[in-house]
Design an enzyme around this catalytic site. Structure first.
Site, short mmCIF file in Angstrom:
data_model
loop_
_atom_site.label_atom_id
_atom_site.label_comp_id
_atom_site.label_asym_id
_atom_site.label_seq_id
_atom_site.Cartn_x
_atom_site.Cartn_y
_atom_site.Cartn_z
CG HIS A 131 -46.14 13.20 -29.28
ND1 HIS A 131 -45.41 11.90 -29.38
CD2 HIS A 131 -47.32 13.79 -30.36
CE1 HIS A 131 -46.52 11.02 -30.83
NE2 HIS A 131 -47.02 12.34 -30.85
CG HIS A 132 -46.29 16.63 -32.33
ND1 HIS A 132 -44.86 15.64 -33.01
CD2 HIS A 132 -47.00 15.89 -32.68
CE1 HIS A 132 -45.64 13.95 -33.83
NE2 HIS A 132 -47.38 14.59 -33.21
CB ALA A 133 -45.48 21.32 -27.94
CG HIS A 171 -40.47 11.31 -34.59
ND1 HIS A 171 -39.92 11.88 -34.69
CD2 HIS A 171 -39.73 9.93 -33.81
CE1 HIS A 171 -38.08 11.89 -33.71
NE2 HIS A 171 -38.15 10.81 -33.35
CG ASP A 173 -42.07 15.51 -33.29
OD1 ASP A 173 -42.34 16.23 -32.75
OD2 ASP A 173 -41.88 16.78 -34.28
#
Length: 391
Positions: A131-133, A171, A173
């Site tokens: 989920h950070h990419a 998070h 993000d």
């Protein structure tokens, strides 16, 4: 709609490998699938592999120049361009990086397509949840954002309301950024407070883009040290009410196991049993708010023997409608596999000894001196009025 769920799996996802010293060891995926098989859950779901995400799919979220940079770094890891977040300590380049990342993304996109078309009610890709990419950069062990790509594919197929709930300790993000201005997507992230953990975002005041997107991002920043009761209280004080109001056509959830008290990279104190309780809650919410359409992803989790395989095996069991008894003795065949692969002793049961987990509901009162309750109230006050709800 098929009564059987889908388990997205291809052995080649274990080639998503940043190297021996990196905390994201792909053995966690192999051990999870081994435990799933040991419990016979692979016979309770249709185990399938989707095709890798091609360039046109990747460009639903990622910039063309970034995809080209990943391809280049994949072919020549020593020439990785750090301007794209590649070749860094968090995201070292490795041979075949594009192919492994695109395969994981393809599994989540394939899950989304199958659920949207009614071929399955539930689908799990525990190799996903990266989920950070960002659209133009790798970040936080994540190269392609499979969660965002699955959501973007749902929108492309005609979905008008998609909800994303992220309970990873970090998070979500990248997913928030991808849909910041899009009112069709409601992103909800519960995570350790940005003061104490990467990526230092996810404040309650982050509520979506101005205009139509305002109120489409929800962030609940939990104090370091939050345990089972607080984590469950926070989830139930925010998520069910928002989903009931939003009425998503599909629910996408991310189940990073790094909230666990044994995880080496974060500071929450959540047990396996509380993780299982949240998985059950997400399953129930999919049925009550999204007509049963549920796509469940993995995510972080760096205690690769004691935590990750057990947590995600519970997730698979719940999605298969064959939940694993927390008190069950783990099959010896899997414990032998653990020792053979890691030279570590495996846990003996599917519980941390805290099942069933109890918590105090938000409607039972608010303690103004409690840091957790302060965090819950900050989130409700920031976003609930924007959605026409009482804080």
């Amino acid at each position: 709609m098929s009564g059987r769920g889908l388990l997205m799996w291809d052995e080649a996802v274990t080639k998503y490998d940043f190297g021996d010293s990196h905390p994201m060891d792909p053995v966690r995926l192999a051990l999870t699938m081994g435990l799933v098989r040991a419990y016979g859950l692979d016979r309770a779901m249709d185990v399938v592999s989707a095709k890798s995400a091609g360039d046109s799919t990747l460009r639903l979220v990622h910039r063309a120049d970034y995809v080209a940079a990943v391809r280049a770094a994949s072919a020549d890891p020593h020439g990785a361009d750090q301007a794209y977040g590649l070749g860094t300590v968090d995201d070292p380049a490795f041979a075949g990086m594009h192919e492994a990342s695109a395969l994981i993304a393809g599994q989540s996109v394939g899950a989304a397509e199958a659920v949207w078309r009614g071929e399955a009610g539930h689908a799990v890709n525990f190799a996903g949840g990266l989920h950070h990419a960002m659209p133009g950069a790798a970040s936080g062990f994540c190269v392609y954002n499979d969660a965002s790509l699955a959501i973007a594919r749902l929108l492309e197929l005609g979905a008008e309301r998609v909800a994303y709930v992220d309970v990873d300790v970090h998070h979500g993000d990248g997913v928030q950024a991808a849909f910041w201005d899009d009112p069709r997507v409601l992103t909800i992230s519960l995570h350790e407070h940005p003061r104490t953990l990467f990526p230092q975002t996810g404040w309650p005041e982050e509520t979506g883009g101005k205009g139509a997107g305002e109120g489409s991002a929800v962030n609940l920043a939990l104090p370091a040290g939050t345990g089972d009761e607080g984590w469950l209280r926070a989830f139930h004080a925010v998520v069910p009410e928002l989903l009931a109001d939003f009425r998503p056509q599909v629910l996408v959830t991310q189940h990073g196991a790094d909230t666990h008290f044994e995880d080496p990279l974060a500071h929450l104190a959540v047990s396996l049993d509380a993780q299982r309780a949240i998985q059950e809650a997400c399953h129930d919410l999919a049925h009550s708010c999204a007509d049963g359409k549920w796509i469940a992803l993995g995510g972080g989790g760096y205690e690769i023997v004691d935590v990750v395989p057990r947590s995600w095996t519970h997730l698979v069991g719940i999605a298969a409608h064959q939940p694993v008894d927390p008190g069950s003795v783990i099959p010896s065949s899997w414990r032998d596999e653990v020792y053979a692969r890691t030279r570590r002793l495996a846990p003996g049961r599917m519980t941390d000894g805290r099942w069933p987990v109890r918590w105090k509901g938000w409607d039972e009162g608010y303690d103004p001196g409690d840091r957790l309750d302060q965090a819950i109230l900050a989130t409700r006050r920031a976003v609930f009025p924007l959605r026409g709800l009482l804080a």
